[in-house]
Design an enzyme around this catalytic site. Structure first.
Site, short mmCIF file in Angstrom:
data_model
loop_
_atom_site.label_atom_id
_atom_site.label_comp_id
_atom_site.label_asym_id
_atom_site.label_seq_id
_atom_site.Cartn_x
_atom_site.Cartn_y
_atom_site.Cartn_z
N ASN A 57 0.83 -1.19 0.00
CA ASN A 57 0.00 0.00 0.00
C ASN A 57 0.87 1.25 0.00
O ASN A 57 1.00 1.93 -1.02
CB ASN A 57 -0.94 -0.02 1.21
CG ASN A 57 -1.90 1.15 1.20
OD1 ASN A 57 -1.84 2.01 0.35
ND2 ASN A 57 -2.79 1.19 2.16
N ASP A 58 1.50 1.54 1.14
CA ASP A 58 2.24 2.79 1.27
C ASP A 58 3.33 2.96 0.21
O ASP A 58 3.60 4.07 -0.24
CB ASP A 58 2.89 2.88 2.65
CG ASP A 58 1.84 2.98 3.75
OD1 ASP A 58 0.77 3.56 3.47
OD2 ASP A 58 2.09 2.47 4.85
N VAL A 59 3.94 1.85 -0.21
CA VAL A 59 5.05 1.96 -1.16
C VAL A 59 4.58 2.31 -2.57
O VAL A 59 5.39 2.48 -3.48
CB VAL A 59 5.88 0.66 -1.22
CG1 VAL A 59 6.51 0.37 0.13
CG2 VAL A 59 5.06 -0.51 -1.70
#
Lengths: 140, 467
Positions: free
Chosen positions: B394-396
């Site tokens: 997600n964050d990456v």
């Protein structure tokens, strides 16, 4: 950077690391002679040890940067196994003439380090076995 | 004879260097590991035959210790699941730390065995080295235990922050220095034991406030510490092998920590001071103001899109590992390849819970390592890619890292999945990622969300592809 220049600089780094290792070896030889000559005085080993330590840090720096990122997990596992070389100190501790507190400490440290040595190398081996080249499934 | 031992130790040290050097490529890696084992064997055998060092009883003790420890290590290493690798490594680090403390205590009470003086009359220099080895070892021990508990889920991954944390840690650090000075001046056993206690507490307090998302850095950092501890003990025992090995391991861990920090665009101090992932939630919630419509699709839709694509890049994250979806994923890739689709994998440096973790998990699922590419290698290709298939990450992939300076992950290098023609996103829900930041990618018109368990969803896609 193009692949050629990268591989060129990698080769240069390897040469540097090798030179450093050679220097460390030469130093080790010199000190062995010094120690044999009985020059065992206060700050003697510390300076020598620091020299070895700094050179080893540089060797480590160059060697580790060349490790491919895909193998960073095995790198951690194997360095962990290797740092258990502290078992050498533990073995000496486990062997004074009389059985005392230090013997117990040494014995326990031998156990802990052995868990690491066997565990670390085996888990590294397991990981690396997965990175074997496999026959490709039908790639059209 | 002493010369022989020194030379044998040197050979062992060179073997360890070769062991790490072998990891430069998967082809030479296994050979490298054998060098490592050989080096360790040389070191142990040399110490065993060292004249005068060992007596009858000690052989029994040493062999018993190696057999007991070796059996435990072998069983654990053979049974461990590859998803649990980070915990295992953290646990192993704690053992090295504890062993360093034990050896230092042994050297303190029986310095004769190492030729560094007599009990109560150890030189100040040796005491400093001993104290440093002990302190770093003890910090490594409790720090690794906390990291293990967090990774294993025994303790909440949330950062544990309390008031006066930094002043308290600083005070403990100063206290540690005072104790070391006291030890050097007096040779007092009480000082030695207090150093152990304070360091144990410090290790605990240093790692508790660090959040679960930062565990890759913590594990690398503890790897580094365990090396420095070994080097410290090496100085005390005047043993080059320990110093060289400690320096190697120490710099290796330090480099890995640096790579991990760079992967998150955070300074090492920022990570060590901790608290990330807790308060960040509020900042993320504020940023997620403009909501568009979310397009969600089914496994059949995803199968149809990918079947008609020319190239697919799979972006796996830790969620894939948790759902154990890697085998299903590889099956999906095989089917797609059979259809003539180019399939590759893109790995972010901080994917997974330790450096290189995702690569191992994919390798375990028989994904050929040539298909697995690092961020810098593949990021440019997203623009020419038909489908980016994000599974458990997600964050990456969050474009906010490039566009929103207010975002807590701003500046972090990300995989440019949004440049692909279609983004397929497998997720259980709309919940935000580990950093607590909402991902605007979900609301883009070219994104299709596939809600469900990563493994089940992938299996359904495989079924749809095959029908």
């Amino acid at each position: 950077m193009n692949p050629e220049s990268i591989s060129q600089s990698a080769a240069d780094l390897a040469t540097t690391a090798r030179t450093l290792a050679d220097q460390a070896a030469a130093l080790a030889n010199q000190t062995t002679q010094l120690a044999a000559a009985g020059a065992h005085e206060g700050p003697g080993f510390f300076v020598f040890g620091l020299t070895v330590f700094m050179l080893a840090c540089f060797v480590g720096y160059y060697v580790v940067w060349r490790v491919t990122p895909a193998l960073h997990s095995p790198l951690m596992a194997v360095t962990n196994a290797v740092s258990s070389v502290i078992i050498v100190g533990a073995m000496i501790a486990a062997s004074p003439e009389t059985f005392n507190f230090s013997t117990v400490m040494g014995f326990l440290a031998v156990i802990l380090a052995s868990v690491n040595i066997f565990g670390g190398f085996i888990v590294t081996q397991r990981m690396l076995a997965m990175f074997k080249k496999k026959p490709q499934p039908a790639k059209s | 004879m002493a010369t022989f031992a020194t030379l044998a130790y040197l050979v062992a040290a060179v073997c360890f260097i070769l062991a790490i050097k072998g990891l430069a490529s998967p082809e030479t890696a296994r050979q490298g590991n054998f060098f490592g084992m050989a080096g360790m064997a040389i070191a142990i055998v040399t110490t065993l035959i060292l004249p005068g060092a060992l007596s009858g009883l000690s052989y029994v003790l040493i062999f018993a210790g190696i057999v007991i420890g070796g059996a435990i290590g072998t069983i654990v290493a053979q049974r461990i699941q590859m998803t649990a690798l980070p915990q295992l490594v953290a646990a192993f680090h704690s053992l090295v730390g504890l062993a360093a403390v034990f050896v230092a205590l042994a050297a303190f009470y029986t310095p004769e065995a190492y030729g560094i003086g007599r009990f109560g009359e150890i030189r100040a220099g040796s005491l400093v080295e001993m104290a440093l080895g002990t302190a770093i070892g003890a910090i490594t021990f409790t720090g690794s235990v906390v990291a293990f508990a967090k990774l294993q889920g025994l303790v909440s991954g949330k950062p544990l922050v309390f008031p006066m944390q930094h002043p308290l840690n600083a005070a403990l650090g100063v206290l540690l220095l005072v104790l070391i000075i006291w030890l050097c001046l007096s040779n007092a056993p009480a000082a030695m034991w207090l150093i152990v206690l304070v360091s144990l507490a410090l290790g605990l307090l240093l790692i508790l406030p660090i959040g679960g998302a930062d565990m890759p850095v913590v594990v690398s950092m503890l790897n580094s510490y365990s090396g420095w501890a070994a080097a410290g003990i090496g100085f005390t025992l005047e043993n080059n092998l320990l110093i060289i090995t400690g320096a190697l391991v120490g710099s290796s861990g330090a480099i890995l920590s640096y790579i991990m920090c760079k992967g998150m665009n955070r300074s090492i101090f920022n990570v060590i001071l901790g608290g990330f992932g807790g308060e960040a939630t509020t900042a993320g919630a504020a940023g997620g103001g403009e909501r568009g419509a979310v397009k969600s699709g089914s496994a059949e839709d995803a199968a149809y899109i990918m079947k008609n694509a020319q190239s697919v890049i799979i972006v796996p994250g830790y969620g894939m590992a948790v759902a154990q979806a890697q085998h299903a994923l590889r099956e999906m890739a095989d089917v797609l390849k059979h259809e003539g689709v180019q399939v590759r994998y893109a790995i972010h440096p901080v994917a997974g819970r330790m450096p290189g973790h995702m690569n191992v998990l994919l390798a375990e699922a028989n994904v050929p390592y040539d298909d697995v590419l690092e961020l810098e290698e593949i990021n440019r290709d997203f623009g020419q890619t038909d489908v980016a298939f994000v599974i458990g990450a997600n964050d990456v992939t969050n474009p906010a890292a490039k566009t929103d300076p207010a975002s807590p992950i701003y500046g972090m290098p990300i995989l440019d999945v949004e440049k692909a023609r279609t983004v397929l996103f497998i997720k259980r829900s709309m919940a935000s990622g580990y950093a607590g930041v909402e991902n605007e990618l979900f609301f883009r018109p070219n994104t299709m969300m596939l809600f469900g368990d990563a493994k089940k969803m992938t299996e359904e896609i495989v079924k749809a592809l095959e029908s």
